[in-house]
Design an enzyme around this catalytic site. Structure first.
Site, PDB file in Angstrom:
ATOM      1  N   LYS A 109      -3.221   6.739   1.169  1.00  0.00           N
ATOM      2  CA  LYS A 109      -4.328   7.489   1.765  1.00  0.00           C
ATOM      3  C   LYS A 109      -3.945   8.939   2.078  1.00  0.00           C
ATOM      4  O   LYS A 109      -4.812   9.799   2.154  1.00  0.00           O
ATOM      5  CB  LYS A 109      -4.847   6.777   3.008  1.00  0.00           C
ATOM      6  CG  LYS A 109      -5.489   5.455   2.628  1.00  0.00           C
ATOM      7  CD  LYS A 109      -6.342   4.870   3.713  1.00  0.00           C
ATOM      8  CE  LYS A 109      -7.106   3.657   3.205  1.00  0.00           C
ATOM      9  NZ  LYS A 109      -6.235   2.574   2.702  1.00  0.00           N
TER      10      LYS A 109
HETATM   11  C1  LIG Z   1      -6.656   1.634   1.752  1.00  0.00           C
HETATM   12  C2  LIG Z   1      -5.583   0.890   1.036  1.00  0.00           C
HETATM   13  C3  LIG Z   1      -5.851   0.161  -0.156  1.00  0.00           C
HETATM   14  C4  LIG Z   1      -7.252   0.012  -0.738  1.00  0.00           C
HETATM   15  O1  LIG Z   1      -7.735   1.193  -1.293  1.00  0.00           O
HETATM   16  P1  LIG Z   1      -9.305   1.375  -1.586  1.00  0.00           P
HETATM   17  O2  LIG Z   1      -9.457   2.778  -2.034  1.00  0.00           O
HETATM   18  O3  LIG Z   1      -9.977   1.098  -0.275  1.00  0.00           O
HETATM   19  O4  LIG Z   1      -9.672   0.389  -2.626  1.00  0.00           O
HETATM   20  C5  LIG Z   1      -4.790  -0.465  -0.785  1.00  0.00           C
HETATM   21  N1  LIG Z   1      -3.542  -0.410  -0.284  1.00  0.00           N
HETATM   22  C6  LIG Z   1      -3.238   0.264   0.846  1.00  0.00           C
HETATM   23  C7  LIG Z   1      -1.840   0.259   1.348  1.00  0.00           C
HETATM   24  C8  LIG Z   1      -4.243   0.951   1.547  1.00  0.00           C
HETATM   25  O5  LIG Z   1      -3.931   1.607   2.670  1.00  0.00           O
END
Ligand SMILES: *Cc1c(COP(=O)(O)O)cnc(C)c1O
Length: 458
Positions: A109
């Site tokens: 993120k």
């Molecule tokens: C948010 C997140 C995801 C999922 O990503 P999306 O864009 O919501 O599909 C997967 N792995 C981790 C570690 C995350 O923080």
């Protein structure tokens, strides 16, 4: 480039407005009026750094920030990553892993939120305005949002988290940030209570506008845009194969939707392999056309414990031929009854996607297997993607699996998979000795509002 809402009541707005709007005011999601085809630029972009490539790709979607300012924003956003390639790939056995966890909080993120934080600051500076971000987190998103805006003079951030229900590391990643503009609120209650508080506060429109409240959730277009870049950069790192498959562990459909856009833009992605944990609403949808909410199950990959994927509506918009009326009807049906159906003839449906869901037992097994076979440690989210990727890949072309978090963030799951292994990361190890700051609070909306009144940037 202009943007419109998937529900049709907002149209013709530019990038900066789209960023500040977040969720479209008609309840839909903002999408670009068209998806640019960059296939004739791919050769010329060979050899660019991550930052230079990001600037090129983003400039196709941004025409209201001068090129040199955009380049500076991008440069600043990735300066805190601890790898010179920002999002490097590594070869693991017969597949590749795209490591997206080199940012400040060790989760993917950061790639999007570091950029969003800087874009917010840039726009607010121009307008001489302030913003108060309010968010609720069960763990990961909170720290990534905090790191995105800490120390910024025109933004304060309020993060609600359930006291004692995030992991100790996750809590420390938030509460060791002492900048005056970061306000952690430890709520006596569950994550649902935190979300409820947030929704209550956002629905008080007078309060929302008086205190200039905003969100950083995954529907913001700038987040999707930032995520398109690393698919292109990975392709160059793979030496520009004629085709490759990507496997993406999915929750809110943000990361994999960026892959879908990259493919539409002309990147030669063959299959998009969508992987979920036991929260499999998307897998069921791609197999049956029925989009039906279930109960949220708690899993070893908690960042994907999601039933309703907030970015899904963008994909739906394209699949329904850009018909806002059809999107509105589908979503209204879904919100009313918890189920909506897309009528499709199986042969005509989206063959770009392959899907699979993974149980906790399989997740831990995959962590163990990858470690034992290749001496490479993956976090549980990454393991979900790798498992489905290896099952569904196309023979004869490279498979790229996205790694969304550093394993040290999920040490409990790792120790269940591999009791002898203790993953660590220097950025996490130093946290235990640092001072912390948080406000403990009952799950009472008037207390939270009062706290915001006293601490908002105005
Ligand atoms: C948010 C997140 C995801 C999922 O990503 P999306 O864009 O919501 O599909 C997967 N792995 C981790 C570690 C995350 O923080």
């Amino acid at each position: 480039m202009k943007y419109r809402s998937t529900r049709g009541r907002v149209t013709g707005i530019r990038f900066k407005q789209a960023v500040m709007m977040g969720l479209a005011t008609d309840g839909g999601l903002l999408v670009p009026h068209n998806i640019p085809d960059v296939s004739n630029k791919l050769a010329a972009w060979t050899g660019l750094s991550f930052e230079a490539l990001a600037t090129q790709i983003m400039s196709h979607y941004i025409d209201d920030i001068p090129a040199e300012d955009l380049a500076a924003l991008v440069k600043k956003s990735y300066a805190r990553f601890d790898h010179e390639k920002v999002t490097p790939i590594v070869s693991v056995g017969d597949f590749y892993v795209l490591e997206l966890f080199h940012g400040p909080t060790l989760a993917f993120k950061d790639v999007a939120l570091q950029f969003l934080g800087n874009v917010f600051e840039y726009i607010l500076d121009e307008k001489n305005e302030n913003l108060n971000i309010l968010g609720a987190t069960s763990g990961d998103t909170g720290s990534a949002a905090i790191e995105a805006v800490r120390g910024k003079s025109n933004i304060n951030i309020f993060i609600l988290f359930p006291q004692g229900k995030t992991s100790p590391i996750q809590e420390m990643q938030m509460t060791t940030v002492l900048d005056a503009n970061v306000l952690n609120i430890a709520v006596e209650g569950s994550f649902d209570d935190c979300q409820m508080l947030m929704k209550d506060i956002f629905s008080d429109l007078e309060f929302k506008s008086e205190y200039k409240l905003g969100a950083v959730n995954s529907v913001n277009w700038a987040r999707v845009l930032a995520q398109i870049v690393y698919y292109f950069y990975a392709w160059y790192q793979l030496d520009k194969p004629a085709a490759f498959d990507v496997a993406v562990p999915t929750g809110n459909f943000g990361n994999i939707f960026a892959a879908y856009l990259a493919r539409q833009m002309g990147l030669p992605i063959n299959k998009l392999i969508l992987a979920t944990n036991s929260n499999d609403i998307l897998v069921r949808f791609f197999r049956t056309g029925i989009y039906q909410r279930g109960e949220v199950c708690f899993s070893e990959s908690p960042a994907m414990d999601i039933q309703v994927s907030s970015n899904f509506e963008r994909y739906l918009y394209y699949k329904l031929g850009g018909s806002c009326a059809k999107v509105t009807e589908f979503m209204a049906g879904f919100i009313d009854s918890g189920v909506a159906r897309l009528d499709f003839n199986t042969r005509e449906f989206d063959e770009t996607f392959l899907t699979g869901s993974v149980s906790d037992v399989e997740t831990l097994h995959t962590i163990r297997q990858i470690y034992e076979e290749h001496n490479y440690l993956v976090d549980p989210h990454t393991a979900v993607g790798i498992r489905v990727g290896r099952q569904q890949r196309t023979a004869g072309i490279p498979l790229l699996c996205l790694s969304t978090a550093h394993p040290a963030k999920f040490e409990d799951a790792i120790s269940r998979a591999l009791p002898a292994i203790e993953p660590h990361h220097p950025r996490l190890q130093v946290l235990t000795d640092l001072p912390t700051k948080k406000e403990n609070m009952a799950a009472d909306v008037s207390l939270v509002k009062d706290f915001i009144r006293r601490h908002a940037a105005v």
